[in-house]
Motif scaffolding. Structure first.
Motif, PDB file in Angstrom:
ATOM      1  N   GLU A  62      -6.084   0.877   3.622  1.00 24.87           N
ATOM      2  CA  GLU A  62      -6.036   0.767   2.170  1.00 24.87           C
ATOM      3  C   GLU A  62      -6.662   2.024   1.562  1.00 24.87           C
ATOM      4  N   TYR A  63      -6.138   2.425   0.403  1.00 30.63           N
ATOM      5  CA  TYR A  63      -6.627   3.630  -0.251  1.00 30.63           C
ATOM      6  C   TYR A  63      -7.934   3.348  -0.985  1.00 30.63           C
ATOM      7  N   THR A  76       0.843  -1.192   0.000  1.00 32.72           N
ATOM      8  CA  THR A  76       0.000   0.000   0.000  1.00 32.72           C
ATOM      9  C   THR A  76       0.879   1.243   0.000  1.00 32.72           C
ATOM     10  N   HIS A 133      -7.533   7.035   2.821  1.00 33.63           N
ATOM     11  CA  HIS A 133      -7.315   5.692   3.340  1.00 33.63           C
ATOM     12  C   HIS A 133      -8.411   5.312   4.333  1.00 33.63           C
TER      13      HIS A 133
END
Length: 351
Positions: free
Chosen positions: A236-237, A90, A285
């Motif tokens: 996580e984006y 990530t 995120h």
């Protein structure tokens, strides 16, 4: 299946149900994988995925992940001189990434736990990766590192030249990157495939659109998927655009169902939902961890693959549908020889 009093369903996965080959190597179209459909009323249907449209209704909103998989595994040499793999997971900033380093043992990779702050690993063309600090502390098993990725050239081309799709087993038989893309793949960024969308074909999607099913795209870039038991997902984006938020919110107001394609889609929409189930546009995120005690605010259904014993994603499934529903479904899947893992069969859960 062994039944216990734990809050998470307990089962043993027979070896012959693990790690099937991609459909391309089984001489079958992607939408020919099997489909198990289970409902909160206790009903179960065994079908093929090309008939997925029969289980949705006009007006249902299908939330799909448009993230595309990128080559994220790089060959490295470990300090002991043995071969290893460096997995980019990530992106945190322009130069900082979450990464995982794995040792190669025979034809598989295993977690490498000898990393130390300041260690550097060399990649082709004088690119270096420097370990800065562990992302998780001692109470976590996953050895994710915050690392500095020092690359002074165009990243996409570099990854195409030197990277490979992430694999944990059967390293001598790499698959092309195209095997890890879905029909929806458009925005580059996932370390591993959002695999619940792999079975969709153009012909199946045409049937869904003609039926009146609404497609609502989101983007969530997945990181490495090597989580073991009791390990929580990491940030996580993700992106949800205003149009998708409007489609979902209108459906909820009108009593229409929202069905997520994959745990990534559920994580995204639940991350930006308020107490009334209204979704907002968002870019950034998410660190939402959906436990089995989480109250789902948006999702009414989920299309997903079958998850490993003790995997953290099982908590998400149980949050949506309840312990008994998921326990019964997994028992039926094992008895009927459904395939597990990213190239395997699919499970539609309608709460």
């Amino acid at each position: 299946m062994q039944i216990t009093n734990n809050s998470l369903i307990q089962f043993e996965l027979p070896q012959h149900l693990a790690c099937p080959l991609p459909t391309e190597l089984r001489n079958m179209p992607r939408d020919a994988v099997r489909l198990l459909v289970t409902t909160g009323a206790g009903e179960a249907s065994h079908d093929v995925f090309s008939n997925f449209d029969q289980y949705l209704q006009a007006g249902d909103v299908l939330v799909v992940n448009t993230s595309a998989t990128v080559a994220s595994a790089f060959a490295i040499t470990l300090p002991n001189g043995k071969p290893g793999r460096l997995h980019l997971s990530t992106q945190l900033s322009d130069k900082e990434w979450l990464i995982e380093i794995r040792a190669i043992e025979g034809n598989t990779t295993t977690r490498w736990k000898a990393g130390q702050e300041g260690m550097k690993f060399k990649l082709p063309e004088n690119v270096t990766v420097k370990l800065k600090e562990r992302f998780y502390k001692n109470d976590q098993l996953l050895d994710l590192w915050v690392a500095e990725f020092d690359i002074r050239q165009e990243e996409e081309g570099y990854r195409h030249r030197y990277g490979q799709p992430i694999k944990y087993t059967q390293l001598e038989n790499p698959f092309p990157l195209s095997y890890y893309q879905t029909f929806f793949s458009f925005h580059l960024g996932s370390a591993e495939m959002p695999s619940a969308g792999r079975g969709f074909t153009e012909s199946l999607l045409r049937k869904l659109v003609r039926k009146g099913v609404v497609l609502a795209p989101i983007t969530l870039h997945t990181g490495v998927s090597s989580l073991e038991e009791d390990e929580k997902p990491y940030p996580e984006y993700m992106e949800i655009n205003p149009v998708t938020a409007l489609l979902i919110n209108t459906a909820k107001e009108e009593g229409r169902r929202v069905v997520a394609v994959g745990t990534t889609a559920i994580r995204a929409i639940e991350s930006v939902a308020n107490a009334q189930g209204q979704v907002k546009a968002f870019r950034g995120h998410t660190d939402l961890y959906i436990e089995d005690t989480h109250q789902m605010r948006v999702a009414d259904g989920l299309l997903t693959g079958f998850h490993e014993p003790k995997a953290s994603h099982l908590h998400m499934l149980q949050s949506l549908a309840g312990f008994e529903h998921i326990e019964r479904a997994y028992q039926q899947a094992i008895e009927a020889d459904y395939y597990w893992h990213q190239f395997g069969d699919l499970h539609l859960i309608l709460a």
